[in-house]
Design an enzyme around this catalytic site. Structure first.
Site, short mmCIF file in Angstrom:
data_model
loop_
_atom_site.label_atom_id
_atom_site.label_comp_id
_atom_site.label_asym_id
_atom_site.label_seq_id
_atom_site.Cartn_x
_atom_site.Cartn_y
_atom_site.Cartn_z
N GLU A 4 -22.77 56.50 19.23
CA GLU A 4 -21.64 56.30 20.15
C GLU A 4 -20.31 56.32 19.38
O GLU A 4 -20.03 55.40 18.61
CB GLU A 4 -21.80 54.97 20.87
CG GLU A 4 -23.17 54.76 21.49
CD GLU A 4 -23.52 53.30 21.67
OE1 GLU A 4 -22.59 52.48 21.82
OE2 GLU A 4 -24.72 52.96 21.62
N HIS A 8 -20.77 56.21 25.16
CA HIS A 8 -22.07 55.60 24.84
C HIS A 8 -23.20 56.62 25.03
O HIS A 8 -24.06 56.48 25.91
CB HIS A 8 -22.26 54.40 25.79
CG HIS A 8 -23.31 53.44 25.38
ND1 HIS A 8 -24.65 53.74 25.32
CD2 HIS A 8 -23.22 52.13 25.03
CE1 HIS A 8 -25.33 52.68 24.94
NE2 HIS A 8 -24.50 51.70 24.75
O1 TA6 Z 1 -24.22 50.23 22.20
C1 TA6 Z 1 -25.28 49.36 21.91
C2 TA6 Z 1 -25.28 48.24 22.94
O2 TA6 Z 1 -24.13 47.43 22.80
C3 TA6 Z 1 -26.57 47.46 22.79
O3 TA6 Z 1 -26.34 46.16 22.25
C4 TA6 Z 1 -27.13 47.40 24.20
O4 TA6 Z 1 -26.61 46.26 24.87
C5 TA6 Z 1 -26.58 48.71 24.76
O5 TA6 Z 1 -25.25 48.77 24.27
C6 TA6 Z 1 -26.68 48.87 26.26
O6 TA6 Z 1 -25.80 48.01 26.91
P1 TA6 Z 1 -25.86 48.01 28.54
O7 TA6 Z 1 -24.77 47.07 28.97
O8 TA6 Z 1 -25.61 49.43 28.97
O9 TA6 Z 1 -27.25 47.56 28.87
#
Ligand code: TA6
Length: 294
Positions: A269, A165
């Protein structure tokens, strides 16, 4: 703990373990060309990847939580075995567990490598009833190569989603684009994962963007024309690419972002999100991401 870590895995100035934020232990890697990487044992979360001139190519929120109880906001949090929300904690649980070093090396090429590992525990099995081991192999040079390895230590097969991520630091969001995504099917997480087709040659950011691009090309590019800076992302054994920027309102709603955080990063990601990966007992599966810059 730091003394033991440095005794067994420290290598001169190439690999050093220190107390990071919240006194959480982190490793600092320095390669022969002066690139630097920081990774916390908590979540095996890479939090910095710096050029020899000290420019950080990753974004770490100034309000990131280092209590050791929440995911660290920024850098490269690891997603496994679930992407996003669901029966498990958001993005799974390996980013909120303490990993341990397994190997470190300063290679003849001048690259520096560190391997961290995490195995199942009573805590993880209470959430996800499988015996497993995951490893993150980080190899630092002017590129950052991260290999994510999953071994099924159980007697039954298991399936998972995974992603790296990555929060890429940018300078001026209005001058940033991600390519090539035209023609791909994407699942729009701002519209309950509704499927759609990308029609733009260049994906730019002017509102909340949260898309899983399915079967994305193995090499993607982020360009920030304000610097200029070009980041290349090459993925192996990961089908999809998630592109995320929370924009103004979503950013304000996330407590470990600063109000202007959305202007300072784009997440691209590499991952397996649209389809799960299945690993049989005794099998090891791995994927790899290589990121570089000019
Ligand atoms: O990768 C995008 C995502 O799924 C967004 O929807 C947002 O939720 C982000 O990840 C961050 O997620 P987190 O659980 O780290 O706040």
């Amino acid at each position: 703990m730091l003394t033991e870590l440095n005794r067994h895995y420290g290598i001169g100035e190439s690999v050093v373990f220190v107390d990071g934020n919240g006194k959480l232990p982190k490793a600092i890697l320095r390669d022969a060309s002066g690139h630097e990487l920081e990774v916390y044992l908590y979540g095996s979360t890479i939090t910095a990847w710096k050029t020899p001139k000290g420019r950080d190519l990753l974004y770490l929120s100034p309000k990131a939580d280092f209590s050791g109880e929440k995911p660290i906001r920024g850098g490269i949090p690891l997603v496994f075995p679930q992407f996003g929300g669901g029966p498990l904690p958001s993005h799974g649980f390996i980013r909120i567990n303490q990993w341990l070093p397994k190997k470190s090396a300063a290679l003849p090429s001048g690259e520096v490598e560190l391997v961290l590992g995490l195995s199942d525990s009573e805590k993880t099995r209470s959430l996800w009833p499988y015996a497993f081991e995951v490893e993150l192999i980080m190899r630092l040079s002017s590129k950052l190569v991260t290999t994510f390895r999953v071994t099924n230590k159980d007697k039954k097969e298991f399936a998972f989603q995974n992603a790296l991520h990555t929060y890429f630091a940018i300078n001026d969001l209005s001058k940033v684009e991600v390519t090539p995504l035209k023609g791909l099917t994407f699942l729009d997480s701002t519209k309950n994962r509704e499927a759609n087709t990308e029609t733009r040659e260049k994906v730019v950011f002017s509102s909340e963007t949260d898309r899983v691009y399915v079967k994305a090309p193995n090499t993607l590019t982020i360009r920030d024309y304000s610097l200029p800076l070009t980041i290349s992302i090459t993925k192996h054994n990961m089908q999809d690419a998630v592109v995320w920027n929370p924009w103004i309102d979503r950013c304000k709603a996330i407590p470990d972002f600063a109000p202007d955080s959305f202007q300072k990063f784009v997440c691209v990601e590499s991952g397996n999100v649209a389809e799960t990966i299945t690993v049989k007992p005794g099998q090891t599966w791995e994927c790899r991401q290589e990121i570089g810059y000019v």
